[in-house]
Design a protein around this motif. Structure first.
Motif, PDB file in Angstrom:
ATOM      1  N   LEU A 310       0.884  -1.066   0.072  1.00 24.16           N
ATOM      2  CA  LEU A 310      -0.091  -0.028  -0.031  1.00 24.16           C
ATOM      3  C   LEU A 310       0.848   1.185   0.110  1.00 24.16           C
ATOM      4  N   TYR A 311       0.537   2.144  -0.944  1.00 23.79           N
ATOM      5  CA  TYR A 311       1.185   3.490  -0.788  1.00 23.79           C
ATOM      6  C   TYR A 311       0.328   4.662  -0.739  1.00 23.79           C
ATOM      7  N   PHE A 312       0.678   5.689  -0.040  1.00 22.30           N
ATOM      8  CA  PHE A 312      -0.181   6.749   0.122  1.00 22.30           C
ATOM      9  C   PHE A 312       0.762   7.983   0.195  1.00 22.30           C
ATOM     10  N   ASP A 313      -0.128   9.090  -0.036  1.00 20.36           N
ATOM     11  CA  ASP A 313       0.465  10.517   0.282  1.00 20.36           C
ATOM     12  C   ASP A 313       0.007  11.291   1.374  1.00 20.36           C
ATOM     13  N   LEU A 314       0.757  11.989   2.232  1.00 21.34           N
ATOM     14  CA  LEU A 314       0.284  12.482   3.470  1.00 21.34           C
ATOM     15  C   LEU A 314       0.309  13.928   3.200  1.00 21.34           C
ATOM     16  N   TYR A 315      -0.708  14.657   3.619  1.00 20.95           N
ATOM     17  CA  TYR A 315      -0.691  16.158   3.338  1.00 20.95           C
ATOM     18  C   TYR A 315      -1.370  16.830   4.588  1.00 20.95           C
ATOM     19  N   ILE A 316      -0.596  17.635   5.353  1.00 20.50           N
ATOM     20  CA  ILE A 316      -0.974  18.299   6.622  1.00 20.50           C
ATOM     21  C   ILE A 316      -1.048  19.812   6.712  1.00 20.50           C
ATOM     22  N   THR A 317      -2.318  20.452   6.681  1.00 22.91           N
ATOM     23  CA  THR A 317      -2.344  21.676   6.971  1.00 22.91           C
ATOM     24  C   THR A 317      -3.307  22.218   8.217  1.00 22.91           C
ATOM     25  N   ARG A 318      -3.290  23.642   8.508  1.00 19.96           N
ATOM     26  CA  ARG A 318      -4.025  23.973   9.321  1.00 19.96           C
ATOM     27  C   ARG A 318      -5.634  24.108   9.067  1.00 19.96           C
ATOM     28  N   TYR A 319      -6.299  23.748  10.113  1.00 24.15           N
ATOM     29  CA  TYR A 319      -7.783  23.679  10.036  1.00 24.15           C
ATOM     30  C   TYR A 319      -8.320  25.125   9.639  1.00 24.15           C
ATOM     31  N   PRO A 320      -9.289  25.197   8.783  1.00 30.61           N
ATOM     32  CA  PRO A 320      -9.452  26.654   8.304  1.00 30.61           C
ATOM     33  C   PRO A 320      -9.918  27.440   9.551  1.00 30.61           C
ATOM     34  N   ALA A 321      -9.344  28.737   9.333  1.00 29.78           N
ATOM     35  CA  ALA A 321      -9.339  29.662  10.609  1.00 29.78           C
ATOM     36  C   ALA A 321     -10.859  30.129  11.002  1.00 29.78           C
ATOM     37  N   ASN A 322     -11.784  30.071   9.852  1.00 29.68           N
ATOM     38  CA  ASN A 322     -13.085  30.670   9.978  1.00 29.68           C
ATOM     39  C   ASN A 322     -13.842  29.518  10.654  1.00 29.68           C
ATOM     40  N   LEU A 323     -13.378  28.629  11.099  1.00 26.99           N
ATOM     41  CA  LEU A 323     -14.087  27.412  11.716  1.00 26.99           C
ATOM     42  C   LEU A 323     -13.654  27.382  13.135  1.00 26.99           C
ATOM     43  N   ASP A 324     -14.471  26.849  14.112  1.00 27.25           N
ATOM     44  CA  ASP A 324     -13.929  26.796  15.529  1.00 27.25           C
ATOM     45  C   ASP A 324     -12.667  25.916  15.742  1.00 27.25           C
ATOM     46  N   ARG A 325     -12.089  25.233  15.021  1.00 25.90           N
ATOM     47  CA  ARG A 325     -11.036  24.659  15.326  1.00 25.90           C
ATOM     48  C   ARG A 325      -9.540  24.962  14.643  1.00 25.90           C
ATOM     49  N   ALA A 326      -9.490  26.410  15.172  1.00 25.59           N
ATOM     50  CA  ALA A 326      -8.279  26.949  14.416  1.00 25.59           C
ATOM     51  C   ALA A 326      -7.038  26.559  15.019  1.00 25.59           C
ATOM     52  N   ASP A 327      -6.882  25.747  15.993  1.00 20.01           N
ATOM     53  CA  ASP A 327      -5.778  25.087  16.714  1.00 20.01           C
ATOM     54  C   ASP A 327      -5.551  23.767  16.520  1.00 20.01           C
ATOM     55  N   ASN A 328      -6.362  23.165  15.377  1.00 16.89           N
ATOM     56  CA  ASN A 328      -6.142  21.779  14.958  1.00 16.89           C
ATOM     57  C   ASN A 328      -5.627  21.691  13.647  1.00 16.89           C
ATOM     58  N   LEU A 329      -5.043  20.541  13.310  1.00 13.03           N
ATOM     59  CA  LEU A 329      -4.613  20.084  11.968  1.00 13.03           C
ATOM     60  C   LEU A 329      -5.488  18.897  11.172  1.00 13.03           C
ATOM     61  N   ILE A 330      -5.560  19.351  10.223  1.00 12.36           N
ATOM     62  CA  ILE A 330      -6.310  18.285   9.360  1.00 12.36           C
ATOM     63  C   ILE A 330      -5.199  17.497   8.467  1.00 12.36           C
ATOM     64  N   VAL A 331      -5.309  16.307   8.411  1.00 15.55           N
ATOM     65  CA  VAL A 331      -4.327  15.304   7.839  1.00 15.55           C
ATOM     66  C   VAL A 331      -4.952  14.610   6.590  1.00 15.55           C
ATOM     67  N   LEU A 332      -4.703  14.860   5.311  1.00 13.07           N
ATOM     68  CA  LEU A 332      -5.156  13.993   4.280  1.00 13.07           C
ATOM     69  C   LEU A 332      -4.538  13.080   3.749  1.00 13.07           C
ATOM     70  N   LEU A 333      -5.068  11.677   3.574  1.00 18.21           N
ATOM     71  CA  LEU A 333      -4.269  10.569   3.389  1.00 18.21           C
ATOM     72  C   LEU A 333      -5.114  10.117   2.050  1.00 18.21           C
ATOM     73  N   SER A 334      -3.967  10.094   0.896  1.00 19.93           N
ATOM     74  CA  SER A 334      -4.461   9.675  -0.316  1.00 19.93           C
ATOM     75  C   SER A 334      -3.926   8.346  -0.683  1.00 19.93           C
TER      76      SER A 334
END
Length: 725
Positions: A310-334
């Protein structure tokens, strides 16, 4: 560009170093992966070439370290391009290198003309990453510019390998099939158009290899900062992380990307299930605080014994600032399994093509050597008769250089070349050719046709110079005519000899018998009436009649030896010699003669003729030893090496008869076997001069030869051979 080469006993690196330096790069070299890692930490390199062998666990570890360090420094430094250097004989290490984090690999040793192509692709890949990094630095402080068009392009590029896989892979299969057939096909009969054809395939395969490399370059994923990316990827899962890196939320299928020994669950530390994030915590905090934009890793592998890779790509960015979770990170796994497998297959296919290209080059050189070594002239012309290709033998045939032959009309060298094209594949024709110096030659040509790629007919001529053979045949014809004339003359002489033999047998014997009869009557009835002188005359007449009768008998015997048929059988020469010696001993009249005859001498021949030969030889020895108080006669056999006969094989059986008689002067040995030629006077030793001639003809009819060695008053030795035992 600064380039670091980590050497690990992979061949052909001097060529690689010289090519990099020629392209203006600053090359640094390290012998050990540990030293290379220390150098990289001090000054990261845009391009790192790492040698990988069967014992290169440290080299694979260096690849993993580069990827981790690159992730940690991604916001400050461009992405390093890592290339594995793999030996052709260890192609399996390429997959291990890619799994460890290598972007690509180069097979060594490689052809000098192929290495610049591979380096060009790698340079483009590295320079593109530099440009992307600079652009990302410029976009960090933009005011939320939409990245949606670029997301569409990135998604399209990720889907492109799936769309193009069928057509491109089928093309590669066809090219490889053609190369394999050319490499494996028999090369007994050289194809005169093989060089041009192989060169065309070679160019096409090189172009296909560049296409594959460009495809791999163009399908590298680009970083994005827009969450719309998730809507474009059907293989994507996500995680939401708290500030302490624990999992706050996860999509249902995200756990399949977890490490084999960990589970991905809410509340767990994400670094346990995604160990790739260990060591990059400071970077993640910077993203969470807005100082950095994103972090990504491509081509992460998961391998288990029971599940497919299994191969995958990992992408991490800040959770959108206009939402309540500004101090969270979102990790996208493709899921990137199909893309990575496709890329690996493309790389494998490209390298297989590279190996086949090497074999093809060797085959091309081999065919060229065969064409150059062919002894017959080879000429290829088009339909108009213009010479397109030749070999070295053609230059020797016409005495011209290659430049003087190529592009010329065949009619210039073969005036009657039209009849060559009318030949069948299995037929030949002899024509008159003209050399560059004007000399005419006779050439035997065969002709065949071949079809070019453009569906045009070309003619292939195979020619051989037969001028000397024709001249020799002419001489042989003249000799045969002379031989036939000589044979006719010999037949006439033989006919005359037969006629003479009949004359001697019938016409001379009758009057000789009358002379002998009346001389005998004169001796018996008129002896008392004759005085002493008259009686002497009668004796002289009687002696002359006896000599005449002996001469007639010898001539008849000589004629019979020449004409009689040979009935071959095994003959015991020792027994024949004993029989002849016993007959002579009974006529010794008080002579002392010692015979030394070897026993068991067997030869193959005609027993009647061999008896005649031995009777003459032993009789001569008996005659010429008559003045010795003790005569010695020896008959035996030896090998040719024992008698210093250089013109005979050393193991040839040589028969000899030796005596201690009067001998003869060797200066007259040439007359020894001539008819009526005698080396001693009649008063000294009686004889007709025919006996040795008869012996020579008998030996010659048995396929042998006879010769003699003697000295005056020291005896003589006669040697002779026979064709077979």
């Amino acid at each position: 560009m600064r380039v670091l080469i980590v050497e690990d006993q992979v061949g052909d690196q001097p060529l690689l170093v010289s090519e990099l330096q020629a392209r203006g790069h600053e090359v640094e070299r390290c012998q050990e992966p540990l030293a290379a890692w220390s150098a990289y930490q001090e000054h990261p390199y845009p391009l790192v070439l790492i040698g990988v062998t069967a014992d290169s666990s440290k080299s694979l570890q260096l690849l993993r370290q580069l990827r981790v360090a690159e992730a940690a420094r991604r916001a400050q430094t461009p992405r390093t391009t890592a290339i594995a250097l793999v030996a052709v004989s260890q192609l399996a290490l390429a997959a291990a290198s890619l799994a460890a984090g290598a972007d690509d690999y180069i097979l060594l040793p490689t052809e000098p003309q192929e290495l610049p192509l591979r380096l060009s692709v790698i340079e483009r890949q590295t320079e593109r990453r530099l440009r992307d990094r600079l652009k990302r630095f410029g976009d960090r402080h933009t005011n939320g510019r939409s990245n949606y068009p670029r997301s569409i392009r990135n998604a399209a590029l990720r889907q492109f390998p799936y769309i193009a896989s069928h057509h491109l892979r089928q093309t590669l299969v066809q090219v490889k099939k053609q190369l394999t057939e050319l490499v494996e096909q028999p090369t007994i009969t050289p194809n005169p158009d093989a060089e041009d054809y192989l060169s065309t395939i070679l160019d096409r395969a090189s172009l296909m290899q560049q296409l594959v490399s460009n495809l791999l370059l163009d399908t590298q994923p680009e970083p994005t900062t827009d969450l719309t990316r998730s809507s474009m990827d059907a293989h994507q899962e996500y995680l939401i992380l708290n500030a302490d890196f624990t999992v706050r939320e996860t999509s249902p299928g995200a756990d399949r990307f977890a490490d084999a020994n960990a589970e991905l669950a809410v509340g767990d530390d994400v670094r346990e299930s995604l160990p790739e994030l260990t060591g990059v915590e400071s970077l993640l905090v910077s993203i969470m605080q807005g100082r950095e934009q994103s972090f990504e890793l491509s081509g992460i592998g998961r391998f288990t014994e029971r599940e497919p890779a299994l191969y995958f790509d990992l992408y991490i960015t800040r959770y959108p600032a206009n939402l309540d979770r500004a101090d969270n990170l979102i990790v996208l796994l493709s899921d990137a399994t199909e893309r990575m497998i496709f890329q690996q297959r493309l790389i494998h296919s490209a390298n297989e093509a590279q190996i086949l290209l090497k074999k093809l080059t060797v085959t091309k050189d081999y065919i060229a050597q065969i064409l150059a070594a062919v002894a017959d002239a080879l000429i290829v012309t088009n339909h108009a008769g213009t010479i397109k290709n030749i070999n070295r033998a053609t230059q020797r045939l016409f005495g011209c250089t290659e430049a003087e032959l190529l592009g010329q009309s065949l009619d210039r060298f073969i005036p009657d070349s039209r009849q060559l094209r009318q030949l069948d594949d299995a037929s030949q024709v002899e024509v008159i050719g003209r050399r560059c110096d004007g000399q005419e030659i006779i050439v035997s040509f065969s002709c065949g046709t071949i079809q070019t790629e453009d569906d045009l007919t070309e003619y292939v001529y195979i020619g051989r110079d037969i001028t000397q053979r024709r001249q020799a045949e002419s001489q042989i014809h003249q000799l045969n005519a002379s031989l036939q004339q000589r044979t006719a003359e010999l037949e006439t002489l033989n006919s005359e000899l037969e006629s003479f033999s009949r004359t001697v047998s019938h016409d001379l014997r009758t009057p000789l018998s009358h002379a002998e009869f009346f001389n005998q009557m004169l001796r018996e009835e008129y002896t008392e009436r004759l005085d002493a002188e008259g009686r002497d005359y009668v004796e002289q007449v009687n002696y002359a009649c006896q000599r005449m009768r002996q001469l007639i008998e010898d001539l008849l015997q000589l004629a019979q030896v020449t004409r009689s048929d040979l009935t071959m059988s095994e003959v015991n020469l020792s027994e024949l010699a004993f029989s002849i010696a016993d007959s002579l001993q009974r006529q010794a009249n008080g002579r002392r003669v010692e015979f030394a005859i070897a026993e068991g001498i067997i030869a193959r021949g005609n027993i009647r003729l061999l008896r005649v030969a031995l009777e003459n030889l032993i009789g001569n020895a008996w005659k010429y030893t008559s003045k010795r108080e003790l005569a010695q006669i020896e008959f035996g056999v030896c090998r040719a090496r024992a008698v210093d006969c250089e013109d005979l094989p050393p193991d040839t059986r040589v028969y000899f008869l030796r005596d201690n008689g009067a001998g003869f002067d060797m200066q007259y040995v040439g007359n020894l076997f001539s008819v009526f030629s005698r080396l001693h006077s009649q008063t000294e030793f009686e004889g007709t001069g025919i006996g040795l001639s008869t012996v020579q003809r008998i030996i010659q009819r048995h396929g042998g030869r006879i010769w003699a060695i003697a000295a005056v008053e020291q005896g003589a030795t006669f040697y002779f051979t026979l064709s077979a035992v």
